[in-house]
Motif scaffolding. Structure first.
Motif, PDB file in Angstrom:
ATOM      1  N   GLN A   1       6.309  13.566 -11.605  1.00  0.00           N
ATOM      2  CA  GLN A   1       6.896  13.453 -12.939  1.00  0.00           C
ATOM      3  C   GLN A   1       5.991  14.086 -13.995  1.00  0.00           C
ATOM      4  O   GLN A   1       6.463  14.798 -14.895  1.00  0.00           O
ATOM      5  CB  GLN A   1       7.139  11.980 -13.289  1.00  0.00           C
ATOM      6  N   ASP A   2       4.691  13.835 -13.881  1.00  0.00           N
ATOM      7  CA  ASP A   2       3.735  14.410 -14.824  1.00  0.00           C
ATOM      8  C   ASP A   2       3.764  15.930 -14.776  1.00  0.00           C
ATOM      9  O   ASP A   2       3.760  16.606 -15.813  1.00  0.00           O
ATOM     10  CB  ASP A   2       2.311  13.923 -14.512  1.00  0.00           C
ATOM     11  N   ARG A   3       3.783  16.470 -13.564  1.00  0.00           N
ATOM     12  CA  ARG A   3       3.802  17.931 -13.419  1.00  0.00           C
ATOM     13  C   ARG A   3       5.080  18.513 -13.996  1.00  0.00           C
ATOM     14  O   ARG A   3       5.059  19.546 -14.682  1.00  0.00           O
ATOM     15  CB  ARG A   3       3.645  18.319 -11.941  1.00  0.00           C
ATOM     16  N   ALA A   4       6.212  17.866 -13.713  1.00  0.00           N
ATOM     17  CA  ALA A   4       7.498  18.375 -14.190  1.00  0.00           C
ATOM     18  C   ALA A   4       7.564  18.343 -15.713  1.00  0.00           C
ATOM     19  O   ALA A   4       7.969  19.323 -16.362  1.00  0.00           O
ATOM     20  CB  ALA A   4       8.643  17.556 -13.591  1.00  0.00           C
ATOM     21  N   ALA A   5       7.140  17.219 -16.313  1.00  0.00           N
ATOM     22  CA  ALA A   5       7.160  17.095 -17.772  1.00  0.00           C
ATOM     23  C   ALA A   5       6.204  18.100 -18.409  1.00  0.00           C
ATOM     24  O   ALA A   5       6.525  18.724 -19.432  1.00  0.00           O
ATOM     25  CB  ALA A   5       6.783  15.676 -18.181  1.00  0.00           C
ATOM     26  N   SER A   6       5.046  18.253 -17.799  1.00  0.00           N
ATOM     27  CA  SER A   6       4.058  19.205 -18.314  1.00  0.00           C
ATOM     28  C   SER A   6       4.596  20.633 -18.267  1.00  0.00           C
ATOM     29  O   SER A   6       4.450  21.389 -19.233  1.00  0.00           O
ATOM     30  CB  SER A   6       2.773  19.104 -17.487  1.00  0.00           C
ATOM     31  N   ASP A   7       5.231  20.984 -17.174  1.00  0.00           N
ATOM     32  CA  ASP A   7       5.771  22.348 -17.021  1.00  0.00           C
ATOM     33  C   ASP A   7       6.819  22.651 -18.092  1.00  0.00           C
ATOM     34  O   ASP A   7       6.823  23.736 -18.683  1.00  0.00           O
ATOM     35  CB  ASP A   7       6.378  22.532 -15.627  1.00  0.00           C
TER      36      ASP A   7
ATOM     37  N   TRP B   1       4.462   5.472  -5.321  1.00  0.00           N
ATOM     38  CA  TRP B   1       4.622   5.451  -6.777  1.00  0.00           C
ATOM     39  C   TRP B   1       3.659   6.430  -7.441  1.00  0.00           C
ATOM     40  O   TRP B   1       4.030   7.140  -8.385  1.00  0.00           O
ATOM     41  CB  TRP B   1       4.384   4.041  -7.291  1.00  0.00           C
ATOM     42  N   GLN B   2       2.423   6.473  -6.945  1.00  0.00           N
ATOM     43  CA  GLN B   2       1.447   7.405  -7.496  1.00  0.00           C
ATOM     44  C   GLN B   2       1.913   8.852  -7.310  1.00  0.00           C
ATOM     45  O   GLN B   2       1.794   9.677  -8.223  1.00  0.00           O
ATOM     46  CB  GLN B   2       0.089   7.219  -6.820  1.00  0.00           C
ATOM     47  N   GLU B   3       2.428   9.152  -6.131  1.00  0.00           N
ATOM     48  CA  GLU B   3       2.917  10.508  -5.862  1.00  0.00           C
ATOM     49  C   GLU B   3       4.114  10.831  -6.755  1.00  0.00           C
ATOM     50  O   GLU B   3       4.239  11.946  -7.271  1.00  0.00           O
ATOM     51  CB  GLU B   3       3.296  10.652  -4.386  1.00  0.00           C
TER      52      GLU B   3
ATOM     53  N   LEU C   1       0.831  -1.207   0.000  1.00  0.00           N
ATOM     54  CA  LEU C   1       0.000   0.000   0.000  1.00  0.00           C
ATOM     55  C   LEU C   1       0.865   1.258   0.000  1.00  0.00           C
ATOM     56  O   LEU C   1       0.636   2.174  -0.802  1.00  0.00           O
ATOM     57  CB  LEU C   1      -0.916  -0.001   1.233  1.00  0.00           C
ATOM     58  N   PHE C   2       1.871   1.295   0.869  1.00  0.00           N
ATOM     59  CA  PHE C   2       2.757   2.460   0.928  1.00  0.00           C
ATOM     60  C   PHE C   2       3.542   2.618  -0.374  1.00  0.00           C
ATOM     61  O   PHE C   2       3.765   3.729  -0.849  1.00  0.00           O
ATOM     62  CB  PHE C   2       3.713   2.339   2.118  1.00  0.00           C
ATOM     63  N   ALA C   3       3.959   1.484  -0.956  1.00  0.00           N
ATOM     64  CA  ALA C   3       4.702   1.532  -2.224  1.00  0.00           C
ATOM     65  C   ALA C   3       3.819   2.089  -3.333  1.00  0.00           C
ATOM     66  O   ALA C   3       4.261   2.904  -4.153  1.00  0.00           O
ATOM     67  CB  ALA C   3       5.207   0.146  -2.594  1.00  0.00           C
TER      68      ALA C   3
END
Length: 218
Positions: free
Chosen positions: A55-61, A48-50, A42-44
């Motif tokens: 990563q999505d935010r960084a690539a989008s920016d 991973w989702q976080e 669950l923690f993993a």
């Protein structure tokens, strides 16, 4: 009678408690291990989702920043940001969008054939989604619009159910109109409108029909 029933109930409860106790003593290691593994998983998963969201935010920016530079007519800065995007997020969806923008930069810089080749390479990638492949083909068709046969060959490869199909039909209509095939152009514009395109494209198509003397009717 009630007292006898109570005694039997107490005996059943005691037997059940004994069974639970024996089961626990026999399997407690596995039970504890199962809970530990569950919480680790669950923690993993949450971690991973976080991570993916970051990563999505960084690539989008980076992509949006490079697009902003492109629109501000700063191609060198756009290329620099795109290089950073490709270097750090090569397997991300925004990297593919970055490659589409790279093709536009090549065309803007005068290397139209290089841009077309880049788009063709994208369109033949097996890992590319259908939507992005269609977008690459549409851009290639725009760049080859002076060569009708070549442009149409790109447009013909776009999925008939693609959201970009109305745009493809608009370009086909324009090419037919330029060749003097007004009825073909009109029919193609009408077909595009029949696909229920976005409001801005629909309005543009209706204006094209109106200019052809059809009164804007569909």
């Amino acid at each position: 009678m009630a007292q006898v029933e109570d005694i039997f109930a107490q005996v059943d409860e005691q037997l059940e408690a004994d069974r639970v106790q024996k089961y626990w003593e026999k399997n407690q290691k596995w039970i504890v291990l199962t809970f530990v593994l569950f919480f680790i998983a669950l923690f993993a998963y949450v971690g991973w989702q976080e991570y993916r969201q970051r990563q999505d935010r960084a690539a989008s920016d980076i992509f949006l920043s490079s697009l902003e530079s492109f629109n501000a007519d700063k191609p060198d800065l756009a290329k620099e940001k795109l290089s950073k995007l490709m270097e750090n997020f090569s397997d991300h969806g925004y990297a593919t969008l970055g490659e589409l923008l790279q093709a536009r930069l090549l065309a803007q810089g005068g290397d139209v054939e290089g841009a077309i080749g880049h788009l063709e390479s994208l369109a033949t990638r097996s890992d590319l989604s259908g939507l992005l492949r269609d977008l690459a083909l549409l851009n290639a068709a725009y760049l080859t619009a002076k060569d009708r046969a070549r442009a149409v060959s790109f447009l013909a490869r776009i999925d008939p159910n693609s959201p970009y199909q109305p745009h493809a039909l608009e370009l086909q209509g324009l090419l037919a109109s330029q060749a003097g095939e007004m009825k073909v152009a009109l029919d193609t514009y009408r077909k595009a409108i029949g696909l229920n395109p976005a409001a801005s494209l629909r309005k543009r198509l209706e204006l094209r029909i109106e200019k052809m003397g059809e009164g804007g009717g569909v």
